[in-house]
Design an enzyme around this catalytic site. Structure first.
Site, PDB file in Angstrom:
ATOM      1  N   GLU A 441      -0.864   0.989  -5.066  1.00 55.57           N
ATOM      2  CA  GLU A 441      -0.074  -0.177  -4.648  1.00 55.57           C
ATOM      3  C   GLU A 441      -0.562  -1.468  -5.319  1.00 55.57           C
ATOM      4  O   GLU A 441      -0.503  -2.546  -4.743  1.00 55.57           O
ATOM      5  CB  GLU A 441      -0.085  -0.342  -3.118  1.00 55.57           C
ATOM      6  CG  GLU A 441       0.190   0.894  -2.312  1.00 55.57           C
ATOM      7  CD  GLU A 441       1.429   1.656  -2.770  1.00 55.57           C
ATOM      8  OE1 GLU A 441       2.281   1.055  -3.457  1.00 55.57           O
ATOM      9  OE2 GLU A 441       1.553   2.838  -2.451  1.00 55.57           O
ATOM     10  N   GLY A 442      -1.011  -1.337  -6.544  1.00 56.76           N
ATOM     11  CA  GLY A 442      -1.521  -2.470  -7.304  1.00 56.76           C
ATOM     12  C   GLY A 442      -3.030  -2.517  -7.237  1.00 56.76           C
ATOM     13  O   GLY A 442      -3.601  -2.857  -6.194  1.00 56.76           O
TER      14      GLY A 442
END
Length: 598
Positions: A441-442
């Site tokens: 998620e980053g």
């Protein structure tokens, strides 16, 4: 064998006393969240976590998921039955809108019980976690027909969801993606391409899997400006809206991972699969980032959840393991050695994790409350202020909580010594599972760049200035309270360091952007320390007020809060000066070596 007990008392204390959730009964869904209701729901979540989810956590890690020749995937033993218990309890729809079958309760409550469940079984809870993100994206960008078609089944948990971004050549830089979408002429598209690292991409726990897939429509602009988002169901829907024939999407492989073995992380192949545009053509990132932001808050909570279960096991082991004698004299003279919890360095380890977890829990729930206000308040100014803080806090929560979650899982493992390296104690699994939260998620380096490069300057710095003012006002309002003087002085010093580092970026990063990149991770952690310190100051203020009012039933609980708050301010908060010093060295030495010298 590993243990886990949900921190019910601490969670209710944060919700009811520190955050004062009853004050928000004007918001939709909050009127039903009375103290009795909160206690009942949190208690049931604890029971499900401890009795159903946690007992299959270690076995799920050992067994993992299995892909079969036809591309189908089976989850570990017990996962289907546990997911069914979760689904039947209505947990997936706890905060979802009532019109789609949800209960409409606060997202803050959903976050509180989500911590318990992720502590108990992170791999299993990723399946409904991805579904929550799909629900959020369809709610925000779906047509009325799409909402009617997909949301009731997703909220019920009969269908699950995924997010498909990453490709073999394309991770953070989504402008490079190659998955293509060709119009069919009837409003649908043919989706072709390959996605990797797709959590919950294929499994046998739901009737259908609704994939949200980023792709580029034929003829669309290059780069991120030409990306669209599509709904691609595993099974096409028939006229009644039920799963029908198989779509052109399949699991090509299960990734061989360091951890989260109980979650099917898949290579997904799209071979002219039928998909439907979600939101506006070429605006797919706008829709996907709704899902990403939801996921980032959830991943930050995962960092806390792993640190909590790792801490509980380390504390239990430290109370029982006999090794050596206390430096100040034997504490268990009737035994051949003292339990290792008497040793200051073991105490340092445990207190560091404990102080992080309790402030981190408050930080997570406080941020979730901002989300509720941003989405549910009828007051536009209140919504905007909450949304500003939510946007600012999202990269900090994700980056700091997961960096520290992994670090503290390793520290907890260290308490066990050699036994921590042996699989049956379960500490290895916590370390391995925690590691992914820093990446997906980053990756956390991206979170830090997002904070420094985008969030600080957004709307003329409105969010960061509001945050500085809120913390500064707290320090000033409580400056003359002798009970809090140690907390407010330490917090104000940390805030001064944060403001000075922010000013340094303003003066040194515009002309030389590498200065921002070089200091971004330190800045993210500096900001996180100040927010965690703010949480501890609020907790200490609440505890002091209750003790002064004659609270006796929970007096020991409250006094322990004050001790832990003092530990954080004395032993952890001074790190703000170190972070500031690193930031102010700039990028020169970091960027000086030629690439060939590495």
């Amino acid at each position: 064998m590993p243990i886990y007990k949900a921190p019910v008392e601490d969670t209710l204390f944060i919700l009811n006393e520190v955050l004062g959730i009853e004050r928000y009964h004007n918001l939709p869904g909050f009127a039903d969240a009375t103290p009795d209701m909160l206690s009942a729901i949190v208690g049931e979540a604890a029971k499900l976590s401890e009795e159903v989810l946690f007992p299959i956590n270690l076995s799920g890690d050992q067994e993992g998921c299995e892909r079969h020749e036809d591309g189908s995937v089976t989850v570990p033993k017990g996962f289907r039955q546990a997911y069914e218990r979760y689904r039947e309890g209505g947990w997936l729809g706890l905060a979802a809108p009532e019109e789609f079958g949800g209960q409409g309760l606060p997202y803050t409550l959903h976050t509180a019980v989500g911590e318990f469940m992720s502590s108990a079984n992170m791999s299993l809870m990723m399946y409904p976690g991805l579904t929550q993100g799909a629900i959020a994206a369809i709610l925000a960008h779906g047509s009325d027909e799409q909402k009617r078609t997909y949301l009731p089944k997703l909220v019920e948990g009969r269908w699950t969801g995924t997010m498909n971004l990453t490709e073999p050549h394309c991770g953070t830089d989504l402008g490079l993606l190659r998955t293509k979408a060709v119009p069919n002429g009837d409003g649908s598209y043919r989706i072709s391409g390959q996605k990797i690292f797709i959590s919950a991409g294929e499994h046998d726990m739901s009737e259908n899997i609704i994939h949200l897939v980023l792709a580029r429509i034929e003829g669309a602009p290059e780069g991120v400006k030409g990306i669209s988002l599509f709904i691609v169901p595993k099974f096409k829907l028939n006229r009644n809206g039920d799963p029908g024939e198989r779509n052109g999407v399949s699991c090509g492989a299960i990734e061989h991972k360091m951890g989260i073995h109980g979650n099917a992380t898949c290579v997904m192949n799209y071979d002219e699969a039928t998909g439907y545009l979600l939101g506006t053509e070429n605006k797919g990132l706008n829709a996907m980032f709704v899902m990403m932001n939801e996921a980032r808050l959830g991943v930050g909570m995962q960092g806390l959840s792993i640190a909590e279960v790792a801490y509980q096991n380390a504390a239990e082991y430290a109370r029982e393991r006999l090794q050596g004698r206390s430096l100040s004299g034997a504490k268990a003279p009737d035994k051949k050695a003292d339990p290792i919890i008497v040793h200051p360095d073991i105490r340092r380890t445990l207190m560091t994790i404990k102080a992080f977890n309790e402030a981190g829990r408050a930080f997570t729930l406080w941020t979730a409350l901002k989300s509720d206000i941003a989405h549910r308040s009828e007051n536009e100014a209140e919504r905007q202020a909450a949304d500003d803080i939510l946007g600012l806090m999202t990269p900090i929560l994700k980056g700091v909580m997961t960096d520290k979650g992994f670090e503290h899982a390793v520290m907890a493992q260290q308490v066990f010594g050699g036994h921590g390296y042996i699989e049956e104690h379960g500490m290895s699994q916590h370390v391995r599972d925690a590691r992914i939260s820093m990446i997906y998620e980053g990756a956390n380096g991206i979170q830090a760049l997002d904070l420094v490069g985008r969030k600080l300057a957004m709307n003329g710095g409105r969010a960061v200035m509001a945050m500085f003012k809120e913390i500064g006002d707290f320090c000033e309002d409580n400056r003359n309270d002798e009970r809090l003087s140690g907390h407010t002085r330490a917090l104000k010093k940390g805030l001064n360091d944060l403001q000075a580092a922010t000013m340094w970026f303003m003066q040194n990063a515009m002309a030389k952007p590498d200065n921002a990149g070089a200091g971004s991770t330190d800045y993210m952690h500096l900001f996180g320390l100040v927010v965690l310190g703010y949480m501890w100051a609020k907790i200490a203020k609440t505890a002091e007020e209750k003790l002064s009012a004659g609270e006796t039933a929970n007096a020991d609980f409250l006094r322990n809060k004050l001790i832990t708050a003092r530990f954080f301010m004395e032993r952890i908060m001074p790190e703000t000066a170190l972070r500031k010093a690193r930031i102010e060295t700039g990028a020169d030495t970091m960027m000086a070596l030629d690439a060939a010298a590495f």
